[in-house]
Write an enzyme that holds these catalytic residues in place. Sequence first.
Site, PDB file in Angstrom:
ATOM      1  N   CYS A  92       0.548  -1.458  -0.591  1.00 42.70           N
ATOM      2  CA  CYS A  92      -0.093  -0.330   0.148  1.00 42.70           C
ATOM      3  C   CYS A  92       1.115   1.291   0.104  1.00 42.70           C
ATOM      4  O   CYS A  92       0.729   2.399  -0.467  1.00 42.70           O
ATOM      5  CB  CYS A  92      -1.161  -0.170   0.764  1.00 42.70           C
ATOM      6  N   HIS A 118      -3.894   6.687   1.224  1.00 45.73           N
ATOM      7  CA  HIS A 118      -4.370   5.740   0.412  1.00 45.73           C
ATOM      8  C   HIS A 118      -5.069   4.904   0.993  1.00 45.73           C
ATOM      9  O   HIS A 118      -5.904   5.565   2.418  1.00 45.73           O
ATOM     10  CB  HIS A 118      -2.859   5.186   1.423  1.00 45.73           C
ATOM     11  N   ASN A 124      -9.841  -0.840  -1.631  1.00 46.47           N
ATOM     12  CA  ASN A 124      -8.218  -0.602  -1.721  1.00 46.47           C
ATOM     13  C   ASN A 124      -7.849  -0.741  -2.528  1.00 46.47           C
ATOM     14  O   ASN A 124      -8.380  -2.108  -2.931  1.00 46.47           O
ATOM     15  CB  ASN A 124      -7.930  -1.294   0.025  1.00 46.47           C
TER      16      ASN A 124
HETATM   17  C1  LIG Z   1     -10.995  -5.236   8.104  1.00 49.79           C
HETATM   18  C2  LIG Z   1     -11.919  -4.546   9.285  1.00 49.79           C
HETATM   19  C3  LIG Z   1     -12.699  -3.672   8.191  1.00 49.79           C
HETATM   20  C4  LIG Z   1     -12.590  -5.868  10.355  1.00 49.79           C
HETATM   21  O1  LIG Z   1     -13.101  -4.938  11.059  1.00 49.79           O
HETATM   22  P1  LIG Z   1     -14.000  -5.659  12.254  1.00 49.79           P
HETATM   23  O2  LIG Z   1     -14.288  -4.357  13.586  1.00 49.79           O
HETATM   24  O3  LIG Z   1     -12.025  -5.298  13.020  1.00 49.79           O
HETATM   25  O4  LIG Z   1     -14.153  -6.823  12.424  1.00 49.79           O
HETATM   26  P2  LIG Z   1     -13.911  -7.916  13.139  1.00 49.79           P
HETATM   27  O5  LIG Z   1     -12.638  -8.872  12.700  1.00 49.79           O
HETATM   28  O6  LIG Z   1     -12.774  -7.630  14.510  1.00 49.79           O
HETATM   29  O7  LIG Z   1     -14.666  -9.064  12.683  1.00 49.79           O
HETATM   30  C5  LIG Z   1     -16.118  -8.703  13.627  1.00 49.79           C
HETATM   31  C6  LIG Z   1     -16.954  -9.573  13.046  1.00 49.79           C
HETATM   32  O8  LIG Z   1     -17.454  -9.613  11.787  1.00 49.79           O
HETATM   33  C7  LIG Z   1     -17.130 -10.677  11.258  1.00 49.79           C
HETATM   34  N1  LIG Z   1     -16.987 -10.285   9.732  1.00 49.79           N
HETATM   35  C8  LIG Z   1     -16.003 -10.519   9.275  1.00 49.79           C
HETATM   36  N2  LIG Z   1     -16.093  -9.826   7.953  1.00 49.79           N
HETATM   37  C9  LIG Z   1     -17.335 -10.054   7.722  1.00 49.79           C
HETATM   38  C10 LIG Z   1     -18.149  -9.742   6.635  1.00 49.79           C
HETATM   39  N3  LIG Z   1     -17.279  -9.070   5.257  1.00 49.79           N
HETATM   40  N4  LIG Z   1     -19.332  -9.420   6.603  1.00 49.79           N
HETATM   41  C11 LIG Z   1     -19.147  -9.881   7.023  1.00 49.79           C
HETATM   42  N5  LIG Z   1     -19.074 -10.653   8.883  1.00 49.79           N
HETATM   43  C12 LIG Z   1     -17.767 -10.463   8.859  1.00 49.79           C
HETATM   44  C13 LIG Z   1     -16.464 -11.373  11.571  1.00 49.79           C
HETATM   45  O9  LIG Z   1     -16.618 -12.907  10.837  1.00 49.79           O
HETATM   46  C14 LIG Z   1     -17.072 -11.505  13.238  1.00 49.79           C
HETATM   47  O10 LIG Z   1     -17.449 -11.956  13.349  1.00 49.79           O
HETATM   48  P3  LIG Z   1     -17.860 -12.903  15.090  1.00 49.79           P
HETATM   49  O11 LIG Z   1     -17.878 -11.652  16.122  1.00 49.79           O
HETATM   50  O12 LIG Z   1     -18.630 -13.632  15.607  1.00 49.79           O
HETATM   51  O13 LIG Z   1     -15.817 -13.344  15.070  1.00 49.79           O
HETATM   52  C15 LIG Z   1     -10.975  -3.440  10.330  1.00 49.79           C
HETATM   53  O14 LIG Z   1     -10.082  -4.131  10.746  1.00 49.79           O
HETATM   54  C16 LIG Z   1     -10.409  -3.495   9.146  1.00 49.79           C
HETATM   55  O15 LIG Z   1     -10.685  -2.143   8.106  1.00 49.79           O
HETATM   56  N6  LIG Z   1      -8.984  -3.385   9.199  1.00 49.79           N
HETATM   57  C17 LIG Z   1      -7.484  -2.345   9.093  1.00 49.79           C
HETATM   58  C18 LIG Z   1      -8.006  -3.242   7.315  1.00 49.79           C
HETATM   59  C19 LIG Z   1      -6.958  -2.006   6.635  1.00 49.79           C
HETATM   60  O16 LIG Z   1      -6.967  -0.725   6.221  1.00 49.79           O
HETATM   61  N7  LIG Z   1      -6.296  -2.638   5.723  1.00 49.79           N
HETATM   62  C20 LIG Z   1      -5.105  -2.432   4.686  1.00 49.79           C
HETATM   63  C21 LIG Z   1      -4.220  -1.681   5.506  1.00 49.79           C
HETATM   64  S1  LIG Z   1      -3.468  -0.961   3.923  1.00 49.79           S
END
Ligand SMILES: CC(C)(COP(=O)(O)OP(=O)(O)OC[C@H]1O[C@@H](n2cnc3c(N)ncnc32)[C@H](O)[C@@H]1OP(=O)(O)O)[C@@H](O)C(=O)NCCC(=O)NCCS
Length: 339
Positions: free
Chosen positions: A116, A266, A296
Site C-alpha cells: 500500500c 491511501h 482498497n
Molecule cells: C477488516 C476490518 C474492516 C474488520 O473490521 P473489525 O471491526 O475489525 O471486524 P472483526 O475482524 O473484529 O470481525 C467482527 C465480526 O465480523 C465478522 N466479519 C468479518 N468480515 C466480515 C464480512 N465481510 N461480512 C460480515 N461479517 C464479517 C467476523 O467474522 C467477526 O464475527 P464474530 O464477532 O462472530 O467473530 C477492520 O479491522 C479494518 O478495516 N482493518 C484495517 C484494514 C486495512 O486498512 N487494511 C489495509 C491496510 S493497507
Amino acid sequence: MLYQTKIAGIGKYVPENVVTNDDLSKLMDTNDAWIQERTGIKERRHIKKDDGNSTAIMGVKAAKIALERANVSKDDIDLIIFATLSPDYYFPGCGVQVQEMLDIHTCPAIDVRNQCSGFIYGLSVADQFIKTGMYKNVLLIGSENHSGGLDMSTRGRGVSVIFGDGAGAAVLTRSNHIGEGILSTHLHSQGKHALELALEGPSTMHWVPEIIEDQKSGKVKDIPYYPYMNGQFVFKNAVQRFSEVINEGLQHNGLEISDIDMLIPHQANLRISQFIQKKFKLSDDQVYNNIERYGNTTAASIPIALTEAWEEGKIKSGDKVVLAAFGSGFTWGSAIINW
Ligand SMILES: CC(C)(COP(=O)(O)OP(=O)(O)OC[C@H]1O[C@@H](n2cnc3c(N)ncnc32)[C@H](O)[C@@H]1OP(=O)(O)O)[C@@H](O)C(=O)NCCC(=O)NCCS
C-alpha cells in the site's frame, strides 16, 4: 546542482466490471450494511477473465493517459518504476512488460514491492534520480489485480470485501524552479509485523508441491496462498503511523496543518481516513476519498485518487498536496507536494 521533481501528468484506469457488496453477498456470508459500516466501501472493480486486462496492461492504460497529459513522449522516458503486490508473473516484474508494451527504448525498469506504500516509495525513488540530475523523465505506475487471488468464500470475507483492481500512473519530470513539485518524501518500515498482513505462498517458503502435499495430508489449517490480515491490529497501527508521517512531512517543510490544501490518504478504509481527518481537524474539502467506489487498490489507490481529485478541479497550481500511506510490511510514508 540539485533539481526539483514535478508531476507533469497523471492518469488512471479501472476495469469496467463493477462488483457491489450485494454481489459479494451471493458468494460469501456478508452484507452491504456490514461492509459499509466497517469500511465505507460500496463497490469495487474486478477484472473479468476475458476483458484483456492484467496488472501490467492496466498500468499501461493509465500510463498512456499520464504521458499524454504530461505532453511527454514515450521516447523521452529515462526510467520506469512499477509498484505492485500482484504482478503478472512471479518474475520478471511488470516494469519490463510496460517498457515492451509502450515500445519504450532500452531503459531501466525498477519494480517496487512495498504494497500500500508502493506509490509513495516509487515517488521517492523517482525524486532521488531526478533531483541528482541522473534522469529527467520518470514513468511511475501503481497497479493491482487483487480479484483473482482473493478467497471469495466466507472464510476469506474479512479480507476479500476490501480489495479492488485498478491502476494509476504519473509522469515525473525535472524542474529548475526551487520549491516546485515534490518538497519531501519520508519512508518507513517495520518488518517485525510482516506477517500481520501478508500473502505467504506460493513462495520459496511454501512451494506449490509442498502446499498440495500439506493439503492432502490435512496438515495446513489456513491455506497460505490467500492473503491474511490481522484487521484490528492493522487498523490501530495505520492510524498511528498515518498521523506520525504526515506530521513528519509538514515539520520538515516548516508547514502547519492549516497549510494543507489537499490530503490524499491511501484508501485503506474510510474509517481510517475519517479518523485522520478528525485528528487533524481537516474539512471535507481538504481530504479526498473514493474508497466507496473502488475499495482498497493498494499501490494504485493514491494515483487513482490523485487523478480523480485533479480531474474534478480539487487540486490547483500552487496547492500543498499531502500524500500518505500505510500497509503491509509494515511500511508507511508521506510526500508533500507543491502542485
Ligand atoms: C477488516 C476490518 C474492516 C474488520 O473490521 P473489525 O471491526 O475489525 O471486524 P472483526 O475482524 O473484529 O470481525 C467482527 C465480526 O465480523 C465478522 N466479519 C468479518 N468480515 C466480515 C464480512 N465481510 N461480512 C460480515 N461479517 C464479517 C467476523 O467474522 C467477526 O464475527 P464474530 O464477532 O462472530 O467473530 C477492520 O479491522 C479494518 O478495516 N482493518 C484495517 C484494514 C486495512 O486498512 N487494511 C489495509 C491496510 S493497507
